[in-house]
Design a protein around this motif. Structure first.
Motif, mmCIF file in Angstrom:
data_model
loop_
_atom_site.group_PDB
_atom_site.id
_atom_site.type_symbol
_atom_site.label_atom_id
_atom_site.label_comp_id
_atom_site.label_asym_id
_atom_site.label_seq_id
_atom_site.Cartn_x
_atom_site.Cartn_y
_atom_site.Cartn_z
ATOM 1 N N TYR A 1 -61.645 -44.451 9.535
ATOM 2 C CA TYR A 1 -60.949 -44.599 10.822
ATOM 3 C C TYR A 1 -60.166 -45.897 10.739
ATOM 4 C CZ TYR A 1 -60.262 -44.652 15.906
ATOM 5 O OH TYR A 1 -59.716 -44.638 17.167
ATOM 6 N N VAL A 2 -58.871 -45.843 11.048
ATOM 7 C CA VAL A 2 -58.025 -47.036 10.963
ATOM 8 C C VAL A 2 -57.527 -47.426 12.351
ATOM 9 C CG1 VAL A 2 -55.972 -48.079 9.940
ATOM 10 C CG2 VAL A 2 -57.276 -46.381 8.636
ATOM 11 N N VAL A 3 -57.794 -48.666 12.721
ATOM 12 C CA VAL A 3 -57.224 -49.242 13.936
ATOM 13 C C VAL A 3 -55.820 -49.719 13.558
ATOM 14 C CG1 VAL A 3 -57.413 -51.071 15.661
ATOM 15 C CG2 VAL A 3 -59.489 -49.943 14.809
ATOM 16 N N ASP A 4 -54.811 -49.156 14.202
ATOM 17 C CA ASP A 4 -53.413 -49.417 13.852
ATOM 18 C C ASP A 4 -52.951 -50.766 14.403
ATOM 19 O OD1 ASP A 4 -50.764 -49.329 13.171
ATOM 20 O OD2 ASP A 4 -50.330 -47.425 14.168
ATOM 21 N N THR A 5 -53.388 -51.833 13.750
ATOM 22 C CA THR A 5 -53.031 -53.181 14.203
ATOM 23 C C THR A 5 -51.563 -53.500 13.950
ATOM 24 O OG1 THR A 5 -53.813 -54.087 12.098
ATOM 25 C CG2 THR A 5 -55.373 -54.096 13.950
ATOM 26 N N TRP B 1 -51.392 -45.358 7.262
ATOM 27 C CA TRP B 1 -51.157 -44.676 5.985
ATOM 28 C C TRP B 1 -51.565 -45.531 4.799
ATOM 29 C CZ3 TRP B 1 -47.792 -46.386 2.238
ATOM 30 C CH2 TRP B 1 -46.897 -47.393 2.619
ATOM 31 N N SER B 2 -51.270 -46.826 4.823
ATOM 32 C CA SER B 2 -51.606 -47.665 3.665
ATOM 33 C C SER B 2 -53.107 -47.914 3.567
ATOM 34 C CB SER B 2 -50.831 -48.975 3.677
ATOM 35 O OG SER B 2 -51.213 -49.786 4.759
ATOM 36 N N GLN C 1 -47.317 -40.525 9.904
ATOM 37 C CA GLN C 1 -48.397 -41.119 9.111
ATOM 38 C C GLN C 1 -48.877 -40.144 8.042
ATOM 39 O OE1 GLN C 1 -51.145 -42.200 12.204
ATOM 40 N NE2 GLN C 1 -50.065 -44.084 12.678
ATOM 41 N N ASN C 2 -49.061 -38.880 8.416
ATOM 42 C CA ASN C 2 -49.458 -37.872 7.426
ATOM 43 C C ASN C 2 -48.401 -37.757 6.335
ATOM 44 O OD1 ASN C 2 -51.810 -37.336 8.791
ATOM 45 N ND2 ASN C 2 -51.204 -35.320 9.515
ATOM 46 N N GLY C 3 -47.146 -37.780 6.715
ATOM 47 C CA GLY C 3 -46.066 -37.711 5.740
ATOM 48 C C GLY C 3 -46.096 -38.883 4.768
ATOM 49 N N GLU C 4 -46.363 -40.078 5.278
ATOM 50 C CA GLU C 4 -46.464 -41.265 4.419
ATOM 51 C C GLU C 4 -47.646 -41.137 3.462
ATOM 52 O OE1 GLU C 4 -44.527 -43.805 3.948
ATOM 53 O OE2 GLU C 4 -43.149 -43.609 5.625
ATOM 54 N N ILE C 5 -48.767 -40.630 3.961
ATOM 55 C CA ILE C 5 -49.946 -40.459 3.106
ATOM 56 C C ILE C 5 -49.642 -39.438 2.013
ATOM 57 C CG2 ILE C 5 -52.339 -39.622 3.023
ATOM 58 C CD1 ILE C 5 -52.600 -40.779 5.943
ATOM 59 N N ILE C 6 -49.064 -38.315 2.395
ATOM 60 C CA ILE C 6 -48.746 -37.268 1.424
ATOM 61 C C ILE C 6 -47.773 -37.793 0.366
ATOM 62 C CG2 ILE C 6 -47.556 -35.047 1.138
ATOM 63 C CD1 ILE C 6 -48.781 -34.311 3.938
ATOM 64 N N GLY C 7 -46.780 -38.536 0.800
ATOM 65 C CA GLY C 7 -45.775 -39.030 -0.128
ATOM 66 C C GLY C 7 -46.226 -40.181 -1.003
#
Length: 164
Positions: free
Chosen positions: A41-45, A101-102, A137-143
């Protein structure tokens, strides 16, 4: 005999119904294929910081929002661990802070994951709606991922999860 295609899976969990379905899917995979699961789980800081810097909100509001998201993340991860335990599966759970994503990619790299699972629905496919934050975000993860990525769209996952 060849090595299994996946032994270590990272699941991106943000508390949404679709990401919960990805968690359930991972638990069922662990039960069937004996793989190791880590739910992140990522808190989007990063977004909170951008909103504060653009004067959309004051620093105190940003800190309050981050605290609330951290609390939500802890609660959601505890729920995921309990779901897995109910099926006799032990999973790792981690709360991270930063760009979603990162952080997911970093968690997968550190865990030496073979697969990243993302939640998705027919109308939230990556690259379809570039204005949707989760799709981006999903697109960044996939790419950017260094391992395979799977978008879970199992419509009856809750029913399958109950009977498994």
């Amino acid at each position: 005999m060849i090595k299994p295609l996946f032994q270590r899976i990272v699941v991106a969990y943000n508390g949404s119904q679709s990401s919960l379905h990805a968690v359930m899917y991972a638990i069922l995979m662990a039960k069937q294929f004996k793989c190791h699961i880590k739910v992140v789980y990522v808190v989007d800081t990063v977004t909170i910081r951008q909103l504060t810097m653009s004067k959309f909100m004051v620093k105190d509001e940003g800190e309050q929002i981050e605290g609330g998201l951290t609390t939500d993340g802890d609660r959601n991860l505890t729920y995921a661990v309990k779901l897995a335990a109910g099926k006799g599966i032990k999973i790792d759970a981690e709360l991270r802070k930063g760009a979603v994503w990162s952080e997911i990619i970093s968690a997968a790299d550190e865990f030496k994951a073979d697969l990243i699972l993302l939640g998705g629905t027919a109308d939230s496919a990556p690259f379809v709606n570039r204005h949707d934050v989760i799709s981006r975000q999903n697109g960044e993860i996939i790419g950017s991922a260094h391992c395979s990525v799977m978008l879970v769209r199992q419509p009856q996952i809750e029913q399958l999860f109950k009977i498994a």
